[in-house]
Every structure is written in structure tokens, then in C-alpha cells.
Scaffold this active site. Structure first.
Site, PDB file in Angstrom:
ATOM      1  N   ARG A 194      34.236  -2.008  30.414  1.00  0.00           N
ATOM      2  CA  ARG A 194      33.153  -1.046  30.400  1.00  0.00           C
ATOM      3  C   ARG A 194      32.069  -1.514  30.607  1.00  0.00           C
ATOM      4  NH1 ARG A 194      34.629   0.827  25.198  1.00  0.00           N
ATOM      5  NH2 ARG A 194      32.413   1.102  24.963  1.00  0.00           N
ATOM      6  N   SER A 251      34.482   5.199  24.987  1.00  0.00           N
ATOM      7  CA  SER A 251      33.579   5.350  25.912  1.00  0.00           C
ATOM      8  C   SER A 251      32.283   5.357  25.246  1.00  0.00           C
ATOM      9  CB  SER A 251      33.587   6.187  27.025  1.00  0.00           C
ATOM     10  OG  SER A 251      33.749   7.569  26.516  1.00  0.00           O
ATOM     11  N   CYS A 252      32.048   4.382  24.383  1.00  0.00           N
ATOM     12  CA  CYS A 252      30.836   4.234  23.364  1.00  0.00           C
ATOM     13  C   CYS A 252      29.929   3.386  24.398  1.00  0.00           C
ATOM     14  CB  CYS A 252      30.888   3.861  22.142  1.00  0.00           C
ATOM     15  SG  CYS A 252      29.692   4.265  20.946  1.00  0.00           S
ATOM     16  N   ASP A 253      28.971   4.029  25.073  1.00  0.00           N
ATOM     17  CA  ASP A 253      27.981   3.252  25.932  1.00  0.00           C
ATOM     18  C   ASP A 253      26.687   3.856  25.759  1.00  0.00           C
ATOM     19  OD1 ASP A 253      30.480   1.768  27.502  1.00  0.00           O
ATOM     20  OD2 ASP A 253      30.471   4.013  27.609  1.00  0.00           O
ATOM     21  N   GLU A 257      25.715   1.316  18.727  1.00  0.00           N
ATOM     22  CA  GLU A 257      27.027   0.778  19.061  1.00  0.00           C
ATOM     23  C   GLU A 257      27.708  -0.083  17.918  1.00  0.00           C
ATOM     24  OE1 GLU A 257      28.430   1.555  22.380  1.00  0.00           O
ATOM     25  OE2 GLU A 257      26.614   2.244  23.140  1.00  0.00           O
TER      26      GLU A 257
END
Length: 271
Positions: free
Chosen positions: A245, A11-13, A98
């Protein structure tokens, strides 16, 4: 932090909301990360500074020319490297980055990490647009590259960035030394481990289109869709999973945007 094992959630957002989308009269910026669970993370404050003309600055792997004055910053960063995954400076500029993989090969040599570029931009910029110019200028001069993990296993990637200040935001996406940027003056936007700028390009590397045409990725006639042209045909599992995602984040932001009847809409934007 999420684990780096295949079965753990990623969950790199990054998210930003610019009035009138925000439910308060402010720009809202947020980021989460999925760095390895056993990596030491620090939240550090670095005061403003003045520097001797001609001095050099050691980043994670390489040295760069230092500027005469740097701004105070607060950073969230892996302790083993110089840069940071997210941070803000004394002028209210916020940046998150990101990982991304594109048709441009990842450089094998050591250069600036995307996290180095993020910290350098915060230390040297008083607006999101200025931060964009800092990153793209450094990218052109030094390039990006190097292992992004503390352990010996090689893991390198290019970077996308979400940059915001008190009045607007920018999405900056890179492919090697090439880049495209999109300006957000209102509404909400998110990024998640993939190229997301389509035809709505506000600024770009001067050789972006000619390079794509020379590589045979674009015929020079149709619409220039940066994400479509520069994304890998066969994406890594990590990037393929990020599509869901990204879509879920975009839908969540759409649902949560302030309604047109918000009483303060049209008021001056401030934190």
C-alpha cells in the site's frame, strides 16, 4: 470502513500534497481508515475554550494537565474514546495517524493513545510544527499505551502521524517515547502502517541514536536510517501487507503531481 476480518481489505493511509505538487495552489490532505466495521464513528465539532489554571483533562484512559486555551476542532473519531484518528482545527492544521509496531515494546499499561495525542495537538497548536512539539512533549511526559479497540481483546500499537498546515507538512513516527520527524515543504508524501523515515530526519528525540546504539541496532558509524533500524525484523502480517500500500500510494502521488508548467507555480501558498 473496512472489516476487521483477515480477508477484508485494509487501507489505513494518509496523503499530503504541498505546492507545487498540487494541481491547485493549496495544501491537500487526506486520510482513510480501516477501523472495525461495526465501530460507531462520529464527526464532531468542539468549540474553542478557556480553562481554569491547574485544571485536569480526562483523555481516554488517563488525565493530563489542561492548557489555558484550546482551539476549535472538527474530528472524525470512534465514539467510545476521547481522541480521534483524523481532524483539523480553526488554524488549518490537519493531522491523521496510523498504527505501527517497532522494536520498542508496546507498553502494557494505560497511557495516552495515539488518537489522544492527535486531538490534544489539534486543540493546542496553530501550525503543523507546533503540533509536532505538542505531541512529542506529551509523549515524553505521559508515554503512549492502552487498548485501541472497544472490545476486551487487547490490541495496542505505537503511532505515526502526518501533520499539515497551510504551508508545509511533517511526518512524525514514534517508537515508544522515541521519535523521528521529517519536514515536507514541497512535493507529496504518504504513510501507511509502517515506519517510512529513512536518513532524511529533520528532528528527533535527543536520545534516539544513543538508544539505538545501546541496543545494538546501530553501530554508531554508518548512516542512521530510522525505518531500517527501528522496524521489526519479523513484522506483523498487517505491517508486511502495508508495504505494498505504501509503495502504491507513493507511486500514485508521483504520477499525479502537477507538471512544472502549471501556470500558478511559484504563486503564494494559500487555501
Amino acid at each position: 470502513m473496512a472489516s476487521s476480518s483477515p480477508d477484508s481489505p485494509c487501507s489505513c493511509d494518509c496523503f499530503v500534497s504541498v505546492p507545487p505538487a498540487s494541481a491547485i495552489p493549496a495544501v491537500i490532505f487526506a486520510k482513510n481508515s480501516d477501523r472495525p466495521r461495526d465501530e460507531v464513528q462520529e464527526v464532531v465539532f468542539v468549540p474553542a475554550g478557556t480553562h481554569t489554571p491547574g485544571s485536569r483533562l480526562q483523555c481516554t484512559y488517563i488525565e493530563v494537565e489542561q492548557v489555558s486555551k484550546t482551539h476549535a476542532v472538527i474530528l472524525s473519531r470512534p465514539s467510545w474514546l476521547w481522541g480521534a484518528e483524523m481532524g483539523a482545527n480553526e488554524h488549518g492544521v490537519c493531522i491523521g495517524n496510523e498504527a505501527v509496531w517497532t522494536k520498542e515494546p508496546v507498553g502494557e499499561g494505560e497511557a495516552l493513545l495515539g488518537m489522544d495525542l492527535l486531538r490534544l495537538a489539534l486543540e493546542r497548536s496553530s501550525s503543523a510544527q507546533e503540533a509536532l512539539h505538542v505531541i512529542t512533549g506529551l509523549l515524553e511526559h505521559y508515554g503512549q499505551g492502552g487498548n485501541c479497540l472497544e472490545d476486551a481483546a487487547p490490541f495496542s500499537y505505537h503511532s505515526t502521524f502526518l501533520l499539515a498546515d497551510r504551508t508545509e507538512a511533517w511526518v512524525l513516527e514514534t517508537a515508544g517515547r522515541l521519535w523521528a520527524a521529517q519536514r515536507i515543504q514541497e512535493g507529496a508524501r504518504n504513510i501507511s502502517n509502517q515506519l517510512s523515515i529513512g536518513t532524511d530526519i529533520s528532528a528527533q528525540h535527543p536520545e534516539l541514536r544513543t538508544h539505538a546504539q545501546a541496543k545494538g541496532w546501530w553501530d554508531g558509524q554508518g548512516a542512521f536510517d530510522f525505518a531500517q533500524i527501528f522496524s521489526l525484523t519479523q513484522q506483523p502480517v498487517r505491517m508486511e501487507a502495508a508495504k505494498a500500500r505504501f509503495q502504491a500510494g507513493r507511486e500514485l502521488l508521483r504520477q499525479r503531481q502537477a507538471s512544472p508548467s502549471t501556470p500558478w507555480q511559484g504563486a503564494s501558498r494559500q487555501r
